[in-house]
Design a protein around this motif. Structure first.
Motif, PDB file in Angstrom:
ATOM      1  N   VAL A 293     -26.127  -2.050  10.887  1.00  0.00           N
ATOM      2  CA  VAL A 293     -25.404  -1.414   9.781  1.00  0.00           C
ATOM      3  C   VAL A 293     -24.030  -2.055   9.645  1.00  0.00           C
ATOM      4  O   VAL A 293     -23.258  -2.117  10.600  1.00  0.00           O
ATOM      5  CB  VAL A 293     -25.258   0.100  10.021  1.00  0.00           C
ATOM      6  CG1 VAL A 293     -24.554   0.760   8.839  1.00  0.00           C
ATOM      7  CG2 VAL A 293     -26.629   0.738  10.248  1.00  0.00           C
ATOM      8  N   TYR A 294     -23.731  -2.534   8.433  1.00  0.00           N
ATOM      9  CA  TYR A 294     -22.424  -3.146   8.210  1.00  0.00           C
ATOM     10  C   TYR A 294     -21.607  -2.345   7.206  1.00  0.00           C
ATOM     11  O   TYR A 294     -22.135  -1.551   6.426  1.00  0.00           O
ATOM     12  CB  TYR A 294     -22.553  -4.604   7.769  1.00  0.00           C
ATOM     13  CG  TYR A 294     -23.044  -4.844   6.356  1.00  0.00           C
ATOM     14  CD1 TYR A 294     -22.136  -5.033   5.309  1.00  0.00           C
ATOM     15  CD2 TYR A 294     -24.403  -4.927   6.069  1.00  0.00           C
ATOM     16  CE1 TYR A 294     -22.578  -5.282   4.014  1.00  0.00           C
ATOM     17  CE2 TYR A 294     -24.852  -5.182   4.779  1.00  0.00           C
ATOM     18  CZ  TYR A 294     -23.938  -5.352   3.756  1.00  0.00           C
ATOM     19  OH  TYR A 294     -24.367  -5.607   2.475  1.00  0.00           O
ATOM     20  N   GLY A 295     -20.316  -2.570   7.250  1.00  0.00           N
ATOM     21  CA  GLY A 295     -19.353  -1.840   6.451  1.00  0.00           C
ATOM     22  C   GLY A 295     -18.106  -1.672   7.293  1.00  0.00           C
ATOM     23  O   GLY A 295     -18.148  -1.818   8.520  1.00  0.00           O
ATOM     24  N   VAL A 296     -16.987  -1.376   6.680  1.00  0.00           N
ATOM     25  CA  VAL A 296     -15.741  -1.194   7.423  1.00  0.00           C
ATOM     26  C   VAL A 296     -15.745   0.173   8.093  1.00  0.00           C
ATOM     27  O   VAL A 296     -15.906   1.193   7.426  1.00  0.00           O
ATOM     28  CB  VAL A 296     -14.518  -1.335   6.501  1.00  0.00           C
ATOM     29  CG1 VAL A 296     -13.236  -1.032   7.273  1.00  0.00           C
ATOM     30  CG2 VAL A 296     -14.461  -2.728   5.894  1.00  0.00           C
TER      31      VAL A 296
ATOM     32  N   LYS B 116     -31.229  -8.302  10.899  1.00  0.00           N
ATOM     33  CA  LYS B 116     -31.495  -7.668   9.612  1.00  0.00           C
ATOM     34  C   LYS B 116     -30.381  -6.668   9.361  1.00  0.00           C
ATOM     35  O   LYS B 116     -30.027  -5.889  10.237  1.00  0.00           O
ATOM     36  CB  LYS B 116     -32.875  -7.007   9.644  1.00  0.00           C
ATOM     37  CG  LYS B 116     -34.010  -8.013   9.838  1.00  0.00           C
ATOM     38  CD  LYS B 116     -35.349  -7.329  10.009  1.00  0.00           C
ATOM     39  CE  LYS B 116     -36.457  -8.368  10.161  1.00  0.00           C
ATOM     40  NZ  LYS B 116     -36.386  -9.085  11.461  1.00  0.00           N
ATOM     41  N   TRP B 117     -29.829  -6.694   8.156  1.00  0.00           N
ATOM     42  CA  TRP B 117     -28.614  -5.963   7.837  1.00  0.00           C
ATOM     43  C   TRP B 117     -28.880  -4.911   6.765  1.00  0.00           C
ATOM     44  O   TRP B 117     -29.725  -5.087   5.886  1.00  0.00           O
ATOM     45  CB  TRP B 117     -27.537  -6.928   7.316  1.00  0.00           C
ATOM     46  CG  TRP B 117     -27.085  -7.955   8.306  1.00  0.00           C
ATOM     47  CD1 TRP B 117     -27.824  -8.998   8.803  1.00  0.00           C
ATOM     48  CD2 TRP B 117     -25.793  -8.065   8.902  1.00  0.00           C
ATOM     49  NE1 TRP B 117     -27.058  -9.740   9.670  1.00  0.00           N
ATOM     50  CE2 TRP B 117     -25.815  -9.199   9.752  1.00  0.00           C
ATOM     51  CE3 TRP B 117     -24.623  -7.328   8.797  1.00  0.00           C
ATOM     52  CZ2 TRP B 117     -24.709  -9.595  10.496  1.00  0.00           C
ATOM     53  CZ3 TRP B 117     -23.513  -7.729   9.532  1.00  0.00           C
ATOM     54  CH2 TRP B 117     -23.566  -8.844  10.371  1.00  0.00           C
ATOM     55  N   ILE B 118     -28.088  -3.837   6.827  1.00  0.00           N
ATOM     56  CA  ILE B 118     -28.126  -2.795   5.806  1.00  0.00           C
ATOM     57  C   ILE B 118     -26.726  -2.220   5.666  1.00  0.00           C
ATOM     58  O   ILE B 118     -26.040  -1.994   6.659  1.00  0.00           O
ATOM     59  CB  ILE B 118     -29.156  -1.681   6.164  1.00  0.00           C
ATOM     60  CG1 ILE B 118     -29.251  -0.617   5.069  1.00  0.00           C
ATOM     61  CG2 ILE B 118     -28.833  -1.038   7.496  1.00  0.00           C
ATOM     62  CD1 ILE B 118     -29.997  -1.071   3.851  1.00  0.00           C
ATOM     63  N   HIS B 119     -26.276  -2.004   4.441  1.00  0.00           N
ATOM     64  CA  HIS B 119     -24.936  -1.460   4.224  1.00  0.00           C
ATOM     65  C   HIS B 119     -24.917   0.030   4.550  1.00  0.00           C
ATOM     66  O   HIS B 119     -25.861   0.766   4.254  1.00  0.00           O
ATOM     67  CB  HIS B 119     -24.495  -1.673   2.776  1.00  0.00           C
ATOM     68  CG  HIS B 119     -23.029  -1.477   2.558  1.00  0.00           C
ATOM     69  ND1 HIS B 119     -22.457  -0.221   2.444  1.00  0.00           N
ATOM     70  CD2 HIS B 119     -22.003  -2.372   2.452  1.00  0.00           C
ATOM     71  CE1 HIS B 119     -21.157  -0.353   2.274  1.00  0.00           C
ATOM     72  NE2 HIS B 119     -20.849  -1.646   2.272  1.00  0.00           N
ATOM     73  N   VAL B 120     -23.817   0.474   5.133  1.00  0.00           N
ATOM     74  CA  VAL B 120     -23.709   1.878   5.557  1.00  0.00           C
ATOM     75  C   VAL B 120     -23.870   2.844   4.388  1.00  0.00           C
ATOM     76  O   VAL B 120     -24.424   3.947   4.556  1.00  0.00           O
ATOM     77  CB  VAL B 120     -22.376   2.112   6.304  1.00  0.00           C
ATOM     78  CG1 VAL B 120     -21.178   1.970   5.358  1.00  0.00           C
ATOM     79  CG2 VAL B 120     -22.367   3.453   7.006  1.00  0.00           C
ATOM     80  N   ASP B 121     -23.441   2.458   3.195  1.00  0.00           N
ATOM     81  CA  ASP B 121     -23.586   3.347   2.044  1.00  0.00           C
ATOM     82  C   ASP B 121     -25.052   3.524   1.651  1.00  0.00           C
ATOM     83  O   ASP B 121     -25.452   4.595   1.160  1.00  0.00           O
ATOM     84  CB  ASP B 121     -22.794   2.813   0.844  1.00  0.00           C
ATOM     85  CG  ASP B 121     -21.293   2.971   1.022  1.00  0.00           C
ATOM     86  OD1 ASP B 121     -20.874   3.727   1.922  1.00  0.00           O
ATOM     87  OD2 ASP B 121     -20.538   2.338   0.256  1.00  0.00           O
ATOM     88  N   ASP B 122     -25.872   2.486   1.869  1.00  0.00           N
ATOM     89  CA  ASP B 122     -27.303   2.608   1.585  1.00  0.00           C
ATOM     90  C   ASP B 122     -27.982   3.514   2.611  1.00  0.00           C
ATOM     91  O   ASP B 122     -28.899   4.273   2.272  1.00  0.00           O
ATOM     92  CB  ASP B 122     -27.963   1.227   1.578  1.00  0.00           C
ATOM     93  CG  ASP B 122     -27.554   0.395   0.376  1.00  0.00           C
ATOM     94  OD1 ASP B 122     -27.138   0.985  -0.638  1.00  0.00           O
ATOM     95  OD2 ASP B 122     -27.638  -0.846   0.451  1.00  0.00           O
ATOM     96  N   VAL B 123     -27.537   3.436   3.861  1.00  0.00           N
ATOM     97  CA  VAL B 123     -28.062   4.347   4.887  1.00  0.00           C
ATOM     98  C   VAL B 123     -27.736   5.788   4.522  1.00  0.00           C
ATOM     99  O   VAL B 123     -28.589   6.679   4.604  1.00  0.00           O
ATOM    100  CB  VAL B 123     -27.478   4.006   6.273  1.00  0.00           C
ATOM    101  CG1 VAL B 123     -27.974   5.005   7.330  1.00  0.00           C
ATOM    102  CG2 VAL B 123     -27.832   2.587   6.685  1.00  0.00           C
TER     103      VAL B 123
ATOM    104  N   GLY C  15     -28.408  -8.034  -0.592  1.00  0.00           N
ATOM    105  CA  GLY C  15     -28.637  -9.394  -0.121  1.00  0.00           C
ATOM    106  C   GLY C  15     -27.397 -10.023   0.494  1.00  0.00           C
ATOM    107  O   GLY C  15     -26.450  -9.332   0.894  1.00  0.00           O
ATOM    108  N   GLU C  16     -27.396 -11.343   0.572  1.00  0.00           N
ATOM    109  CA  GLU C  16     -26.246 -12.065   1.130  1.00  0.00           C
ATOM    110  C   GLU C  16     -25.002 -11.890   0.275  1.00  0.00           C
ATOM    111  O   GLU C  16     -23.885 -11.938   0.787  1.00  0.00           O
ATOM    112  CB  GLU C  16     -26.571 -13.550   1.307  1.00  0.00           C
ATOM    113  CG  GLU C  16     -27.478 -13.842   2.486  1.00  0.00           C
ATOM    114  CD  GLU C  16     -27.459 -15.305   2.880  1.00  0.00           C
ATOM    115  OE1 GLU C  16     -26.803 -16.115   2.168  1.00  0.00           O
ATOM    116  OE2 GLU C  16     -28.088 -15.653   3.897  1.00  0.00           O
ATOM    117  N   ALA C  17     -25.185 -11.658  -1.025  1.00  0.00           N
ATOM    118  CA  ALA C  17     -24.025 -11.433  -1.892  1.00  0.00           C
ATOM    119  C   ALA C  17     -23.277 -10.174  -1.463  1.00  0.00           C
ATOM    120  O   ALA C  17     -22.040 -10.118  -1.488  1.00  0.00           O
ATOM    121  CB  ALA C  17     -24.474 -11.307  -3.348  1.00  0.00           C
ATOM    122  N   GLY C  18     -24.027  -9.158  -1.023  1.00  0.00           N
ATOM    123  CA  GLY C  18     -23.395  -7.936  -0.551  1.00  0.00           C
ATOM    124  C   GLY C  18     -22.620  -8.163   0.736  1.00  0.00           C
ATOM    125  O   GLY C  18     -21.531  -7.605   0.929  1.00  0.00           O
TER     126      GLY C  18
END
Length: 307
Positions: free
Chosen positions: A171-174, A207-214, A287-290
């Motif tokens: 999970v990525y995000g600040v 494999k990555w997922i944005h915290v807001d999508d979680v 994607g990678e743009a995110g």
């Protein structure tokens, strides 16, 4: 709905609390006595202070709840080296908490699991792993998550609970409090010091997922009746750690040769997105743009943190 949320002050928990409040739900946040809570005060209707493994706080947490999001995990117990402490705090307590929710009349239960329930993936799936793939974890963390999922499905079938498992990848995000723990923070700081990024320092990828999508997937898992009985593997895209470094160098205006790209083969398996897209309406298409957009945000954060 009134939603009882464990692990509310953490990275994922804070994002879930925010999404719940935006959707009009009232959040009861379980936080440790030592936890910082300023970042979730505006989205929390009521605080309960205590430990996730302490049954004495569950009655207060579940009072008036229509749903539960069990997001907390005791990493200290896992890392202590004591199997007994880990199982007591993370496995036994979670199973007892699930039972307590049912006994309190709370029949919507969403569990924050992990793609770590997967490791040995069958060749029969042809490299596209959906939610029906058997669980074959490789470590204590994934094994614990898989065991709790088994009891979650048991509660659904035997007790009629609305049960959902959310399985995020990395999970990525600040991070709102411990910003230095944000994915890529160390690489940006290294580049700001004039040091190169190499695969030896930051090998592989994930494999990555944005915290807001979680968080959005979690809220919809509570709200949507047809989500019950499903596990959702949340993985947006695959990205090497050195590619994140390359995005950081680009954002900093540094030469491309400041980063040595890892040219090892990417992971051969990927997760099917169909169930998450169709049932929860979460596209997972950043994607990678995110990731590139996130790295630009991260650069500003690292600069402000390090001066």
């Amino acid at each position: 709905m009134n939603v009882a949320l464990t692990g509310s002050s953490g990275f994922i928990g804070a994002a879930v609390a925010t999404q719940l409040a935006r959707a009009g739900h009232h959040v009861t946040s379980l936080v440790r006595a030592s936890s910082e809570t300023a970042h979730i005060e505006s989205v929390t209707h009521r605080f309960v202070r205590g430990d996730q493994a302490d049954p004495s706080v569950w009655s207060e947490l579940l009072d008036g709840a229509d749903a539960v999001v069990h997001n907390s995990f005791d990493w200290d117990a896992l890392k202590s080296g004591s199997l007994k402490d880990h199982l007591s705090s993370n496995l036994d307590a979670s199973l007892m908490f699930l039972d307590a929710a049912h006994e309190a009349g709370v029949h919507r239960f969403v569990y924050m699991s992990s793609v770590a329930v997967h490791h040995a993936m069958s060749e029969r799936w042809g490299g596209v792993i959906d939610e029906d793939h058997p669980l074959r974890p490789s470590g204590l963390y994934g094994a614990c998550k898989a065991a709790i999922e088994a009891h979650l499905w048991s509660a659904m079938h035997s007790r009629g609970m609305h049960a959902v498992s959310i399985r995020p990848a990395a999970v990525y995000g600040v991070e709102p409090v411990r910003r230095a723990r944000s994915h890529g923070f160390a690489m940006v700081r290294k580049l700001l010091k004039g040091d190169r990024i190499t695969p030896a320092d930051f090998p592989g990828g994930g494999k990555w997922i944005h915290v807001d999508d979680v968080a959005l997937a979690t809220v919809r898992a509570i709200e949507r009746d047809d989500a019950s009985g499903h596990a959702f593997n949340l993985a947006d895209c695959y990205c090497k750690h050195t590619q994140v470094g390359a995005f950081a160098a680009e954002a900093l205006g540094l030469p491309a040769d400041m980063v040595e790209i890892d040219d090892s083969p990417p992971a051969k398996n990927r997760f099917d997105k169909t169930a998450t897209q169709q049932i929860l309406g979460v596209e997972m298409d950043r994607g990678e743009a995110g990731i590139r957009d996130y790295v630009r945000e991260l650069v500003s954060v690292v600069r402000s943190e390090t001066g």
